[in-house]
Design a protein around this motif. Structure first.
Motif, PDB file in Angstrom:
ATOM      1  N   VAL A  48      -9.991 -11.172  29.805  1.00 21.30           N
ATOM      2  CA  VAL A  48      -9.616  -9.884  30.377  1.00 21.30           C
ATOM      3  C   VAL A  48     -10.720  -8.850  30.184  1.00 21.30           C
ATOM      4  O   VAL A  48     -11.136  -8.178  31.127  1.00 21.30           O
ATOM      5  CB  VAL A  48      -8.312  -9.373  29.740  1.00 21.30           C
ATOM      6  N   ALA A  49     -11.184  -8.708  28.932  1.00 27.35           N
ATOM      7  CA  ALA A  49     -12.165  -7.671  28.629  1.00 27.35           C
ATOM      8  C   ALA A  49     -12.849  -8.016  27.329  1.00 27.35           C
ATOM      9  O   ALA A  49     -12.314  -8.763  26.502  1.00 27.35           O
ATOM     10  CB  ALA A  49     -11.501  -6.308  28.521  1.00 27.35           C
ATOM     11  N   SER A  50     -14.044  -7.449  27.138  1.00 28.63           N
ATOM     12  CA  SER A  50     -14.774  -7.677  25.895  1.00 28.63           C
ATOM     13  C   SER A  50     -15.575  -6.441  25.535  1.00 28.63           C
ATOM     14  O   SER A  50     -15.896  -5.614  26.398  1.00 28.63           O
ATOM     15  CB  SER A  50     -15.671  -8.904  26.013  1.00 28.63           C
ATOM     16  N   ILE A  51     -15.894  -6.350  24.248  1.00 26.86           N
ATOM     17  CA  ILE A  51     -16.700  -5.236  23.755  1.00 26.86           C
ATOM     18  C   ILE A  51     -17.605  -5.763  22.643  1.00 26.86           C
ATOM     19  O   ILE A  51     -17.161  -6.513  21.769  1.00 26.86           O
ATOM     20  CB  ILE A  51     -15.804  -4.072  23.268  1.00 26.86           C
ATOM     21  N   ARG A  56     -20.760  -2.067  24.054  1.00 26.28           N
ATOM     22  CA  ARG A  56     -20.922  -2.426  25.467  1.00 26.28           C
ATOM     23  C   ARG A  56     -19.678  -3.173  25.936  1.00 26.28           C
ATOM     24  O   ARG A  56     -19.223  -4.103  25.287  1.00 26.28           O
ATOM     25  CB  ARG A  56     -22.156  -3.288  25.641  1.00 26.28           C
ATOM     26  N   THR A  57     -19.155  -2.787  27.091  1.00 24.12           N
ATOM     27  CA  THR A  57     -17.896  -3.355  27.575  1.00 24.12           C
ATOM     28  C   THR A  57     -18.079  -4.123  28.878  1.00 24.12           C
ATOM     29  O   THR A  57     -18.989  -3.846  29.664  1.00 24.12           O
ATOM     30  CB  THR A  57     -16.851  -2.255  27.794  1.00 24.12           C
ATOM     31  N   ASN A  58     -17.183  -5.078  29.080  1.00 23.64           N
ATOM     32  CA  ASN A  58     -17.120  -5.824  30.334  1.00 23.64           C
ATOM     33  C   ASN A  58     -15.669  -6.114  30.644  1.00 23.64           C
ATOM     34  O   ASN A  58     -14.846  -6.272  29.732  1.00 23.64           O
ATOM     35  CB  ASN A  58     -17.887  -7.146  30.240  1.00 23.64           C
ATOM     36  N   VAL A  63      -8.823  -6.348  36.397  1.00 22.11           N
ATOM     37  CA  VAL A  63      -8.362  -5.221  35.581  1.00 22.11           C
ATOM     38  C   VAL A  63      -9.336  -4.054  35.593  1.00 22.11           C
ATOM     39  O   VAL A  63      -9.028  -2.992  35.031  1.00 22.11           O
ATOM     40  CB  VAL A  63      -8.089  -5.659  34.123  1.00 22.11           C
ATOM     41  N   LYS A  64     -10.475  -4.235  36.221  1.00 21.62           N
ATOM     42  CA  LYS A  64     -11.501  -3.197  36.226  1.00 21.62           C
ATOM     43  C   LYS A  64     -10.949  -1.915  36.842  1.00 21.62           C
ATOM     44  O   LYS A  64     -10.326  -1.935  37.902  1.00 21.62           O
ATOM     45  CB  LYS A  64     -12.720  -3.700  36.996  1.00 21.62           C
ATOM     46  N   GLY A  65     -11.187  -0.799  36.155  1.00 21.49           N
ATOM     47  CA  GLY A  65     -10.690   0.481  36.636  1.00 21.49           C
ATOM     48  C   GLY A  65      -9.291   0.822  36.160  1.00 21.49           C
ATOM     49  O   GLY A  65      -8.849   1.968  36.290  1.00 21.49           O
ATOM     50  N   ARG A  66      -8.589  -0.152  35.604  1.00 22.97           N
ATOM     51  CA  ARG A  66      -7.225   0.084  35.105  1.00 22.97           C
ATOM     52  C   ARG A  66      -7.126  -0.079  33.590  1.00 22.97           C
ATOM     53  O   ARG A  66      -6.338   0.602  32.937  1.00 22.97           O
ATOM     54  CB  ARG A  66      -6.241  -0.885  35.766  1.00 22.97           C
ATOM     55  N   PHE A  67      -7.905  -1.005  33.051  1.00 26.48           N
ATOM     56  CA  PHE A  67      -7.875  -1.285  31.608  1.00 26.48           C
ATOM     57  C   PHE A  67      -9.139  -0.739  30.948  1.00 26.48           C
ATOM     58  O   PHE A  67     -10.221  -0.760  31.542  1.00 26.48           O
ATOM     59  CB  PHE A  67      -7.809  -2.786  31.351  1.00 26.48           C
ATOM     60  N   THR A  68      -8.983  -0.314  29.705  1.00 26.56           N
ATOM     61  CA  THR A  68     -10.125   0.166  28.921  1.00 26.56           C
ATOM     62  C   THR A  68     -10.069  -0.451  27.530  1.00 26.56           C
ATOM     63  O   THR A  68      -9.056  -0.318  26.833  1.00 26.56           O
ATOM     64  CB  THR A  68     -10.120   1.691  28.804  1.00 26.56           C
ATOM     65  N   ILE A  69     -11.157  -1.111  27.150  1.00 29.11           N
ATOM     66  CA  ILE A  69     -11.257  -1.685  25.815  1.00 29.11           C
ATOM     67  C   ILE A  69     -12.098  -0.751  24.950  1.00 29.11           C
ATOM     68  O   ILE A  69     -13.084  -0.177  25.410  1.00 29.11           O
ATOM     69  CB  ILE A  69     -11.859  -3.109  25.857  1.00 29.11           C
ATOM     70  N   SER A  70     -11.678  -0.589  23.706  1.00 33.93           N
ATOM     71  CA  SER A  70     -12.422   0.249  22.771  1.00 33.93           C
ATOM     72  C   SER A  70     -12.248  -0.317  21.368  1.00 33.93           C
ATOM     73  O   SER A  70     -11.376  -1.168  21.141  1.00 33.93           O
ATOM     74  CB  SER A  70     -11.934   1.701  22.834  1.00 33.93           C
ATOM     75  N   TYR A  79      -8.753  -1.906  20.711  1.00 33.05           N
ATOM     76  CA  TYR A  79      -7.630  -1.445  21.527  1.00 33.05           C
ATOM     77  C   TYR A  79      -7.825  -1.886  22.975  1.00 33.05           C
ATOM     78  O   TYR A  79      -8.952  -2.048  23.443  1.00 33.05           O
ATOM     79  CB  TYR A  79      -7.521   0.077  21.477  1.00 33.05           C
ATOM     80  N   LEU A  80      -6.726  -2.045  23.672  1.00 35.65           N
ATOM     81  CA  LEU A  80      -6.768  -2.271  25.110  1.00 35.65           C
ATOM     82  C   LEU A  80      -5.776  -1.316  25.743  1.00 35.65           C
ATOM     83  O   LEU A  80      -4.559  -1.513  25.639  1.00 35.65           O
ATOM     84  CB  LEU A  80      -6.431  -3.720  25.459  1.00 35.65           C
ATOM     85  N   GLN A  81      -6.300  -0.277  26.364  1.00 36.37           N
ATOM     86  CA  GLN A  81      -5.467   0.676  27.095  1.00 36.37           C
ATOM     87  C   GLN A  81      -5.254   0.135  28.488  1.00 36.37           C
ATOM     88  O   GLN A  81      -6.224  -0.088  29.218  1.00 36.37           O
ATOM     89  CB  GLN A  81      -6.137   2.048  27.141  1.00 36.37           C
ATOM     90  N   MET A  82      -4.002  -0.079  28.842  1.00 40.20           N
ATOM     91  CA  MET A  82      -3.679  -0.674  30.140  1.00 40.20           C
ATOM     92  C   MET A  82      -2.892   0.333  30.964  1.00 40.20           C
ATOM     93  O   MET A  82      -1.782   0.720  30.574  1.00 40.20           O
ATOM     94  CB  MET A  82      -2.863  -1.953  29.942  1.00 40.20           C
ATOM     95  N   ASN A  83      -3.473   0.771  32.059  1.00 38.77           N
ATOM     96  CA  ASN A  83      -2.839   1.733  32.951  1.00 38.77           C
ATOM     97  C   ASN A  83      -2.561   1.094  34.303  1.00 38.77           C
ATOM     98  O   ASN A  83      -3.116   0.038  34.627  1.00 38.77           O
ATOM     99  CB  ASN A  83      -3.739   2.955  33.139  1.00 38.77           C
ATOM    100  N   SER A  84      -1.721   1.734  35.073  1.00 39.65           N
ATOM    101  CA  SER A  84      -1.384   1.254  36.424  1.00 39.65           C
ATOM    102  C   SER A  84      -1.014  -0.226  36.392  1.00 39.65           C
ATOM    103  O   SER A  84      -1.509  -1.024  37.190  1.00 39.65           O
ATOM    104  CB  SER A  84      -2.561   1.491  37.380  1.00 39.65           C
TER     105      SER A  84
END
Length: 120
Positions: A48-51, A56-58, A63-70, A79-84
């Motif tokens: 789904v995502a990596s940091i 640096r994130t991918n 999920v691009k544009g909807r999820f944010t990994i930090s 964390y994985l912020q999942m929107n929309s």
């Protein structure tokens, strides 16, 4: 002994948001790459995502544009912020981390997963 503990999953309506957490517990020297994967019923586990440890994130295209990994390095937590959220995001979400327990010892760890269910 190191373990990854995920939390934050649950049931949400389409369009809603959830924030997943993954805490690395135990004797940790350093944490390198951290990733989130997910597995829907009857499907293979997918990335789904990596940091990186430099931040640096991918993201997967889905999920691009909807999820944010930090990550919070002081707390050994990602964390994985999942929107929309969409019904197709329904899956068990797993945390994966490349962790060094000493200067010489390093291996990959998986969490047990947290269920995310998105209703239409």
């Amino acid at each position: 002994q190191v373990q990854l503990v995920e939390s934050g999953g649950g049931l949400v309506q389409a369009g809603g948001s959830l924030r997943l957490s993954c805490a690395a517990e135990g004797s940790i020297f350093s944490i390198n790459d951290i990733r989130w994967y997910r597995q829907a019923p009857g499907k293979q586990r997918e990335w789904v995502a990596s940091i990186t440890n430099a931040g640096r994130t991918n993201y997967a295209d889905s999920v691009k544009g909807r999820f944010t990994i930090s990550r919070d390095n002081a707390k050994n937590t990602v964390y994985l912020q999942m929107n929309s959220l969409k019904p197709e995001d329904t899956a068990v979400y797993y945390c994966y981390a490349d962790i060094a327990t000493t200067y010489y010892e390093r291996r990959n760890y998986w969490g047990r997963g947290t269920q995310v269910t998105v209703s239409s």
